[in-house]
Write an enzyme that holds these catalytic residues in place. Structure first.
Site, PDB file in Angstrom:
ATOM      1  N   GLY A 153      -0.575   4.898  -0.832  1.00 16.04           N
ATOM      2  CA  GLY A 153      -1.647   5.473  -0.026  1.00 16.04           C
ATOM      3  C   GLY A 153      -1.195   6.671   0.801  1.00 16.04           C
ATOM      4  O   GLY A 153      -0.049   7.124   0.693  1.00 16.04           O
ATOM      5  N   GLN A 154      -2.101   7.157   1.637  1.00 19.22           N
ATOM      6  CA  GLN A 154      -1.808   8.372   2.413  1.00 19.22           C
ATOM      7  C   GLN A 154      -0.579   8.185   3.303  1.00 19.22           C
ATOM      8  O   GLN A 154       0.310   9.035   3.322  1.00 19.22           O
ATOM      9  CB  GLN A 154      -3.019   8.758   3.288  1.00 19.22           C
ATOM     10  CG  GLN A 154      -2.825  10.105   3.960  1.00 19.22           C
ATOM     11  CD  GLN A 154      -3.742  10.336   5.151  1.00 19.22           C
ATOM     12  OE1 GLN A 154      -4.437   9.431   5.603  1.00 19.22           O
ATOM     13  NE2 GLN A 154      -3.744  11.552   5.656  1.00 19.22           N
ATOM     14  N   TYR A 157     -15.216  -0.794   9.208  1.00 20.37           N
ATOM     15  CA  TYR A 157     -13.781  -0.494   9.347  1.00 20.37           C
ATOM     16  C   TYR A 157     -13.326  -0.759  10.779  1.00 20.37           C
ATOM     17  O   TYR A 157     -12.348  -1.473  11.018  1.00 20.37           O
ATOM     18  CB  TYR A 157     -13.567   0.968   8.948  1.00 20.37           C
ATOM     19  CG  TYR A 157     -12.168   1.496   9.160  1.00 20.37           C
ATOM     20  CD1 TYR A 157     -11.093   1.012   8.443  1.00 20.37           C
ATOM     21  CD2 TYR A 157     -11.933   2.537  10.077  1.00 20.37           C
ATOM     22  CE1 TYR A 157      -9.815   1.523   8.627  1.00 20.37           C
ATOM     23  CE2 TYR A 157     -10.665   3.057  10.256  1.00 20.37           C
ATOM     24  CZ  TYR A 157      -9.608   2.545   9.539  1.00 20.37           C
ATOM     25  OH  TYR A 157      -8.351   3.051   9.724  1.00 20.37           O
ATOM     26  N   GLY A 167       0.838  -1.204   0.000  1.00 23.44           N
ATOM     27  CA  GLY A 167       0.000   0.000   0.000  1.00 23.44           C
ATOM     28  C   GLY A 167       0.868   1.248   0.000  1.00 23.44           C
ATOM     29  O   GLY A 167       0.555   2.251   0.645  1.00 23.44           O
ATOM     30  N   ASP A 175       1.857  -1.910  -4.539  1.00 28.58           N
ATOM     31  CA  ASP A 175       0.485  -1.385  -4.538  1.00 28.58           C
ATOM     32  C   ASP A 175      -0.215  -1.982  -5.755  1.00 28.58           C
ATOM     33  O   ASP A 175       0.426  -2.636  -6.577  1.00 28.58           O
ATOM     34  CB  ASP A 175       0.478   0.156  -4.575  1.00 28.58           C
ATOM     35  CG  ASP A 175      -0.714   0.718  -3.801  1.00 28.58           C
ATOM     36  OD1 ASP A 175      -1.855   0.292  -4.093  1.00 28.58           O
ATOM     37  OD2 ASP A 175      -0.515   1.542  -2.895  1.00 28.58           O
ATOM     38  N   LYS A 212     -10.830  -3.625  12.136  1.00 29.35           N
ATOM     39  CA  LYS A 212      -9.603  -3.275  12.873  1.00 29.35           C
ATOM     40  C   LYS A 212      -9.569  -3.976  14.237  1.00 29.35           C
ATOM     41  O   LYS A 212      -8.523  -4.439  14.682  1.00 29.35           O
ATOM     42  CB  LYS A 212      -9.479  -1.749  13.030  1.00 29.35           C
ATOM     43  CG  LYS A 212      -9.123  -1.027  11.729  1.00 29.35           C
ATOM     44  CD  LYS A 212      -7.714  -1.378  11.266  1.00 29.35           C
ATOM     45  CE  LYS A 212      -7.328  -0.742   9.950  1.00 29.35           C
ATOM     46  NZ  LYS A 212      -6.029  -1.204   9.442  1.00 29.35           N
TER      47      LYS A 212
HETATM   48  N1  SER Z   1      -8.626   8.172   9.456  1.00 33.91           N
HETATM   49  C1  SER Z   1      -9.460   7.011   9.585  1.00 33.91           C
HETATM   50  C2  SER Z   1     -10.782   7.233   8.988  1.00 33.91           C
HETATM   51  O1  SER Z   1     -11.223   8.362   9.009  1.00 33.91           O
HETATM   52  C3  SER Z   1      -9.610   6.656  11.034  1.00 33.91           C
HETATM   53  O2  SER Z   1      -8.610   5.756  11.373  1.00 33.91           O
HETATM   54  O3  SER Z   1     -11.397   6.327   8.538  1.00 33.91           O
END
Ligand code: SER
Length: 320
Positions: free
Chosen positions: A14-15, A143, A11, A37, A147
């Protein structure tokens, strides 16, 4: 003599990957860092690049063997807002991807893993302020659910198979080098670009929505520090709380106005505001400080100063 570290960042476009892969390449040498990636990077990079999906275990294995990879940083993930529109894909990327890497470590093909968790593991039943390491985790996004499950998997693979996996619960991350994709905290990056380009930003969170945040430079510092720490210092194998800043959109807009007095912020809260409302305001990261010496460098003013300085340079170059 210790064996040469060979790093794979999954990745890398990514950011976080955009910034972390470069930092690792600087630290360990461009021949010792491989970024992967699902598509090629848009700009030239100072590390080896391979196209690969974390869901393709066979191709991953061949890359790991080809370069004798020792350490994997697994950054590929579906974030909170995007995940709500793609529940199965979010679960698969966030969990099946992690399992692929944990299994390579279990089979002793790789040595060490970094995998990020998030403040999204917390939910409406978590206290709002100064949330401690073992606070209630009842997330309300896929999400957050993925996690939290990932944290449990990391701990399980560590306890049962001795896998050396390390993790941080990142707050919202803010940097100038890269854009986030599909998160709830993305406003805090978008706002800078819009302020510089248009002097106006419409925020998708409420003005008073306080969230835990961190400057990207501090997130990179924490990531490298937890990976550098000796194994016995890592007492928590689910994921460490880490913290630096907490503020709401109004606080951030006020700071930005000090640089651009004509900057205007408008508010059109959407469904992301509801996700944000389930997360804490602030985090207690004393375990990370005690166990491996974590401390952030950037407060809000220092961060805003650095971002605006760098983005001004960036846009001048691109606009002219
Ligand atoms: N930055 C993430 C989000 O906004 C949070 O871990 O999904």
């Amino acid at each position: 003599m210790s064996e040469q570290k060979k790093i794979l960042v999954i990745g890398c476009n990514g950011q976080i990957g955009t910034v972390l892969t470069r930092a690792l390449s600087k630290k360990y040498g461009s021949n010792n860092v491989i970024g992967s990636d699902i598509s090629k990077p848009k700009e030239s990079v100072d590390f080896i690049f391979e196209v690969c999906s974390v869901l393709d275990a066979n191709q991953l294995l061949s890359i790991i063997k080809q370069y004798n990879i020792t350490d994997v940083y697994l950054l590929a993930a579906y974030l909170s807002a995007k995940g709500e529109d793609n529940i199965s894909k979010a679960w698969s990327l966030n969990i099946d991807g992690l399992l692929n890497i944990l299994n390579f470590a279990k089979d002793k093909i790789i040595k060490k893993i970094f995998w990020p968790s998030s403040i999204a593991v917390f939910g409406p039943t978590t206290p709002k302020k100064n949330v401690n390491q073992n606070a209630i985790t009842e997330p309300t996004t896929i999400y957050g659910v993925s996690k939290l499950a990932g944290e449990a998997l990391c701990n399980y693979y560590h306890q049962k198979f001795g896998v050396d996996v390390r993790s941080l619960r990142y707050p919202g991350l803010i940097g100038w080098q890269s854009m986030p994709g599909g998160g709830t905290t993305d406003y805090a990056v978008d706002i800078f670009h819009e302020a510089i380009k248009k002097r106006e930003y419409t925020c998708f969170l409420s003005p008073n929505r306080i969230l835990p945040m961190m400057y990207m430079a501090d997130a990179i510092k924490a990531t490298i520090a937890i990976m550098d720490a000796s194994s016995e210092k890592i007492k928590i194998r689910t994921s460490y709380n880490i913290s630096a800043l907490h503020f709401n959109p109004e606080d951030l807009a006020k700071k930005i106005k000090q640089y651009f007095p004509d900057f205007i912020i408008k508010y059109e809260p959407d469904k992301r505001d509801l996700l944000a409302s389930s997360w804490p305001n602030s985090i207690d990261d004393s375990c990370a400080t005690k166990d491996w010496g974590w401390n952030p460098n950037y407060d809000l003013s220092k961060m805003v100063d650095d971002i605006i300085l760098n983005l001004k340079k960036k846009y001048k170059q691109e606009i002219i």
